[in-house]
Design an enzyme around this catalytic site. Structure first.
Site, PDB file in Angstrom:
ATOM      1  CD  GLU A 268       0.518  -0.625   3.154  1.00 38.62           C
ATOM      2  OE1 GLU A 268       1.245  -0.318   4.104  1.00 38.62           O
ATOM      3  OE2 GLU A 268       0.477  -1.779   2.682  1.00 38.62           O
ATOM      4  CG  ASP A 310      17.026  25.241 -31.082  1.00 39.61           C
ATOM      5  OD1 ASP A 310      16.991  24.925 -32.277  1.00 39.61           O
ATOM      6  OD2 ASP A 310      16.008  25.395 -30.383  1.00 39.61           O
ATOM      7  CG  ASP A 612      13.694  29.402 -29.608  1.00 37.14           C
ATOM      8  OD1 ASP A 612      13.164  29.107 -30.699  1.00 37.14           O
ATOM      9  OD2 ASP A 612      14.804  29.951 -29.514  1.00 37.14           O
ATOM     10  CD  GLU A 681       6.238  -7.699   7.091  1.00 39.99           C
ATOM     11  OE1 GLU A 681       5.038  -7.657   6.761  1.00 39.99           O
ATOM     12  OE2 GLU A 681       6.935  -6.686   7.271  1.00 39.99           O
TER      13      GLU A 681
END
Length: 882
Positions: A268, A310, A612, A681
């Site tokens: 979670e 560029d 640009d 676990e």
């Protein structure tokens, strides 16, 4: 010049009308973020069921404890998402648009949100229109209103003439639309939510692109949930089968354990850690001058294989400086550099008297009047700051060096044909004392063909082909040494004729200016090459200028150089062959850029393209990563870009790619770590039940409350800190990954091996305590819990790097992990040595219990270092874990 509002009037109107901004309809409020932690949250629903069951069978302590866990899960999720949201909002504020307005009779750059009704603003090609306005002046103005109408067709706009009675939409421009050609002077009529755009704001979506990473994480989570449910049911079935008697209390205990086990294995924390890691990565990028416009692009940055950049302002400094002028058949040198108005005009080393040089004065007149930029003193000596393009600013600085400014001329501008990438020139019409003059500037190859005369010593004479050839030869010589060149010219036309032909000009001069490379670019290109990233220069300048700069920055120039004209003559198939051997693309137009992007994509490259101008927008959209300029770019290019460079610097692109790689690697680390903890676990509890009859253990090995505690304390806290692990020094020493999965085969082996060994050390600690030393069930269970907590913390330190050793590395490489580990241990001490131990069913431990836990948990550090040593002999492991 328009006076505009005074600053006092503007402040009063700002108080009256409010900021010029659109209120976000779907803005995330703290309450909405809080609801998201509960809505569709599988973990909360499962824990809530456990609470109901606990209350119903008379176990209020367990129920209240789980309620606390629910609160912690919700609070932690809320806090992390709220912080991530705030981080993203702060980045958006850094992209605050700037507008040019007249205040107290002067042009001033102000935040667009500070614009108020009655402001007079100046807008140009590529700019987004910040408010609803009425046109006062317009010059070949065309606007794209697709944001309002849904139609992308360009619409011509003109200012209302004096004999027109009523203003129509043709005389208005609207917020949210943008200028595709020309420029205008406009008076603001409505701002913010009072604009047409504001009235339909609820129809406008600024939704984030779907995160590819989120899909990958969700897929992993689904697999983990399946494993958790199967393991939980299997464990519950074993407990029920071995229970001496089946009653309600036993079934409730089993059910609560199954729920806790499912929750412990359910990742979670993934969404929380993922959002936080991406937000913090974006924040780190912003500190390096790269603003992420879309979070989804961070992953793609790490995959980039080709950068098309560029030259002007990105690879170079962007502060153009005039170095030579050719006028009146004489070549002059200009001293000084940058935006400092200090330097002499010399001929063969001797300063010239500008008052005696009519040719230079006439050339400067054209350069300054055919100019839409402005300069103003910064207050420091002769330093100036610019409002406008670097090229035009260089011309104004040239005039300032000899004391000539726009304000010196009493000319009225009547008309203008703006510069664009197609025409490669600009011209303006001025009137003085009833006489009309056209001044123009632009690319030599364009304007020289339009010149039929030349200005020499105050007189006009025929410009012969031989003289043109000399000028071309000089221009090519200058371009070959990295100078950018342009031509200025003029002509007088019939009075009252506001429309004019851009032909039959009188040549005034050739101007050569330079924009030196940024010092850090050469190193950045070297870094990109070592990272397996190809770098291409894509520029509108000449071949000679481009090659000269390419040599200075260490960009390979032993390959072919293509120009726009040559590209036009090649088919896509032919161009695909040529680009493999090309590094520099010169005289490139916007349509060439998008073609290059498509070719590179077809060749399997992940392309980052810079731009640009408004015409660069299609190429930026087409590229995998569109990169716009923050200082000198247009609003349109910035709005479609994925990444915005605040400093317009090529080196910032390479830094952003390195950060993108770091973020992705950190995600792999916390995912692998957290799943190994979840799996450990599960394995511990399942094997505990499986071995219980043989070893005489009482099941479950760990109770549900203890599992929930570990899930909160030793999983999420360290995982969160692994998400902010510092960048590895060798992050840019390997080829880009190619759409790699978070968990490849090498990491999956590491995950499974770590999980099984963590479970083994926990079971070993329980065995030593219970079977060897004969300690009580409560003590043995507490030792096992402590061991699992410590082994997960120790494992987190191993997961800081998949390759570097843990035992020989400072623990403070990731100081946040050290802090999280200390907090986890402190919480563990609380549940063992305070009255909370009754709730968590633990008991105080003596030195023996701690020795067992510490020895067993330290084994993971030794094992992981041994595994890393062995894996480093495997080239596949090294390349897949960088």
């Amino acid at each position: 010049m328009p006076q505009g509002l005074t600053f006092t009037e503007a402040r009063q109107r700002l108080i009256e009308y409010g900021f010029n901004e659109i209120v976000e309809v779907s803005k995330s409020t703290p309450f909405k973020i809080l609801l998201r932690q509960i809505k569709s949250n599988f973990v909360i629903y499962m824990l809530s069921i456990a609470v109901v069951i606990s209350f119903s069978v008379g176990k209020p302590i367990t129920a209240y404890t789980i309620l606390i866990v629910i609160f912690i899960v919700i609070f932690v999720g809320f806090f992390q998402e709220y912080k991530a949201e705030e981080s993203i909002n702060s980045l958006k504020k850094m992209l605050m648009p700037i507008s040019i307005a007249y205040r107290d009779g002067k042009k001033k750059e102000i935040p667009s949100r500070d614009i108020v009704p009655e402001d007079i603003i100046l807008l140009g090609n590529g700019e987004k229109i910040p408010a609803d306005c009425e046109l006062l002046e317009s010059f070949d103005l065309r606007v794209n209103e697709s944001a309002l109408t849904g139609e992308s067709k360009e619409i011509a706009k003109i200012a209302k003439s004096n004999n027109e009675q009523q203003i129509t939409d043709q005389n208005r421009i609207f917020m949210g639309t943008y200028i595709v050609n020309g420029r205008c002077l406009a008076k603001v009529t409505h701002t913010g939510m009072n604009t047409n755009f504001g009235k339909i704001a609820h129809l406008i979506s600024t939704a984030e692109k779907e995160l590819p990473l989120q899909n990958k994480v969700n897929t992993i989570a689904k697999y983990m949930v399946t494993i958790a449910i199967v393991a939980s049911i299997s464990t519950g079935a074993l407990l029920a089968f071995r229970a001496p008697v089946i009653n309600t209390a036993v079934l409730v205990d089993i059910l609560i354990l199954m729920i806790a086990l499912s929750v412990s294995a359910f990742p979670e924390g993934f969404p929380i850690v993922l959002a936080t890691t991406l937000a913090l990565g974006a924040k780190r990028m912003s500190e390096k001058k790269a603003i992420v416009n879309r979070m989804s692009i961070i992953e793609t940055l790490g995959e980039v294989t080709a950068i098309c950049s560029d030259k002007t302002g990105t690879i170079t400094r962007g502060e153009m400086t005039v170095k030579f002028i050719f006028t009146g058949n004489e070549l002059y040198e200009v001293q000084g550099s940058g935006y400092v108005a200090h330097g002499k005009i010399t001929k063969e080393g001797i300063e010239v008297d500008i008052n005696k040089q009519q040719d230079i004065k006439q050339m400067l007149l054209a350069s300054i009047l055919c100019n839409n930029s402005e300069i103003e003193r910064t207050g420091e000596n002769n330093d100036y700051r610019a409002i406008g393009s670097p090229t035009e600013t260089a011309l104004l600085i040239l005039g300032a060096k000899v004391g000539i400014f726009k304000d010196n001329f009493l000319y009225d501008r009547v008309n203008e044909y703006p510069f664009n990438s197609e025409r490669k020139m600009m011209s303006v019409l001025f009137v003085q004392d009833g006489r009309y003059y056209v001044y123009a500037k632009g690319a030599p190859e364009v304007l020289l063909e339009k010149c039929s005369k030349a200005y020499n010593n105050g007189n006009e004479k025929v410009l012969t082909n031989k003289e043109k050839e000399r000028i071309y030869s000089l221009q090519q010589e200058m371009s070959s040494t990295a100078y950018r060149t342009l031509v200025t010219c003029y002509k007088e036309i019939d009075a009252g004729n506001k429309s004019y032909e851009e032909e039959n000009f009188t040549f005034l001069g050739l101007i050569a200016m330079e924009d030196p490379p940024r010092e850090e670019v050469a190193e950045a290109i070297k870094t990109a090459k070592s990272a397996g990233i190809k770098v291409y220069m894509v520029t509108g300048d000449s071949k000679e200028t481009a090659l000269s700069i390419a040599k200075q920055i260490g960009l390979s120039v032993d390959t072919k150089t293509l120009d726009g004209n040559t590209m036009d003559q090649l088919s896509d198939a032919e161009l695909a062959i040529e680009v493999k051997e090309t590094t520099v693309f010169a005289r490139v137009k916007p349509e060439h850029k998008i073609r290059l992007v498509k070719i590179f994509k077809a060749l399997g490259e992940i392309v980052a393209m810079t731009g640009d101008g408004v015409n660069d927008a299609p190429a930026l959209k087409e590229a995998h990563v569109g990169i716009a300029m923050g200082k000198n770019g247009t609003d349109v290019s910035r709005s479609v870009a994925d990444l915005i460079l605040r400093d317009d610097n090529f080196a910032t692109i390479v830094s952003a790619i390195a950060e993108g790689r770091t973020v992705y690697n950190n995600i792999r680390k916390f995912v692998t770590y957290q799943l190994s903890c979840n799996l450990a676990e599960l394995i511990t509890l399942f094997l505990g039940v499986l071995l219980a009859p043989t070893l005489g253990w009482q099941t479950p090995l760990l109770v549900s409350i203890q599992i929930l505690f570990m899930n909160l304390v030793t999983d999420n806290l360290p995982a969160l800190t692994l998400g902010v692990n510092p960048t590895s020094k060798d992050i840019m020493e390997d080829k880009p990954r190619n759409n790699g999965d978070i968990l490849n085969s090498e990491l999956l082996k590491l995950l499974l091996g770590t999980a099984f060994f963590m479970a083994f050390t926990t079971l070993l600690a329980y065995f030593i305590s219970f079977n060897v030393l004969g300690l009580t069930l409560e003590v043995s269970r507490t030792v096992a819990l402590l061991t699992l907590i410590l082994v997960e913390i120790a494992s987190a330190f191993s997961f800081r790097s998949f390759r570097k050793m843990t035992l020989t590395r400072s623990p403070f490489v990731n100081k946040y992990l050290v802090t999280a580990s200390i907090l986890s241990i402190c919480f563990t001490l609380v549940i063992i040595y305070t009255p909370f131990n009754k709730i968590l069913e633990t008991t105080p431990l003596n030195i023996t219990g701690w020795i067992i836990a510490l020895v067993c948990s330290s084994l993971i550090l030794i094992l992981n270092d041994v595994i890393k040593t062995m894996n480093l002999r495997n080239p596949n492991y090294i390349s897949s874990t960088k």
